[in-house]
Design a protein around this motif. Sequence first.
Motif, short mmCIF file in Angstrom:
data_model
loop_
_atom_site.label_atom_id
_atom_site.label_comp_id
_atom_site.label_asym_id
_atom_site.label_seq_id
_atom_site.Cartn_x
_atom_site.Cartn_y
_atom_site.Cartn_z
N LEU A 10 0.84 -1.22 0.00
CA LEU A 10 0.00 0.00 0.00
C LEU A 10 0.87 1.26 0.00
O LEU A 10 0.58 2.23 -0.71
CB LEU A 10 -0.94 0.01 1.20
N VAL A 11 1.92 1.25 0.77
CA VAL A 11 2.82 2.39 0.80
C VAL A 11 3.48 2.56 -0.57
O VAL A 11 3.60 3.68 -1.09
CB VAL A 11 3.86 2.25 1.94
N PHE A 14 0.97 3.89 -2.88
CA PHE A 14 0.74 5.30 -2.56
C PHE A 14 1.89 6.16 -3.09
O PHE A 14 1.66 7.23 -3.66
CB PHE A 14 0.58 5.46 -1.04
N MET A 17 1.62 6.33 -6.81
CA MET A 17 0.55 7.26 -7.16
C MET A 17 0.99 8.70 -6.92
O MET A 17 0.72 9.59 -7.73
CB MET A 17 -0.69 6.95 -6.31
N LEU A 18 1.68 8.92 -5.83
CA LEU A 18 2.17 10.25 -5.51
C LEU A 18 3.19 10.72 -6.56
O LEU A 18 3.15 11.87 -7.01
CB LEU A 18 2.79 10.25 -4.11
#
Length: 180
Positions: A10-11, A14, A17-18
Amino acid sequence: MKDTKITLVLVALFLLMLIGLGGAAVYYHGEYSDQQTANQQLKMDNERQSSVIATQSLQFNRFNQIAAAVQQYDAQITASSQEKQIEYRTILKTEPTCALAVPAGVSGRLLEYANSLRASAMHANSDITDSTGAYTAATGTLTYCQAVLWIDPLLTAIDQANSQLDGIRKIERARETGTH
């Protein structure tokens, strides 16, 4: 361990995505900057073009004013010349020396010169006629009265030409100095 793996995934997602959003933001900011620069350039071009059009419009208006003044002056001196011609013809009717011929050498040169001027001023368009009415058919002899009647139309033509040249000079000065 499964929770740590899910958390790491997930990190990582993320962060990806970031990074993707950051890359998109940088890309679209660059596009926006390019559009702003292009927009500013177009505005400057429009302002310059507007200035040129305004200057040309003012000059065109000034040139028309000068041309109208020259044309009005030409009409006035033509009318005055025609009045003088009528007056001269009336006076010369009673003059006993009117039928006397100018010496052949003088009249021949004058007629030849007048004909050469007339020929050099002829237009290719045969519909253009002598609007001044000053044309006199060359008869081969010139009388003193004919010579007198030539003087005022010739002076009028010179005055009109000078007036037109003065108008051209004014237009050139206005164009050079940018005055309106």
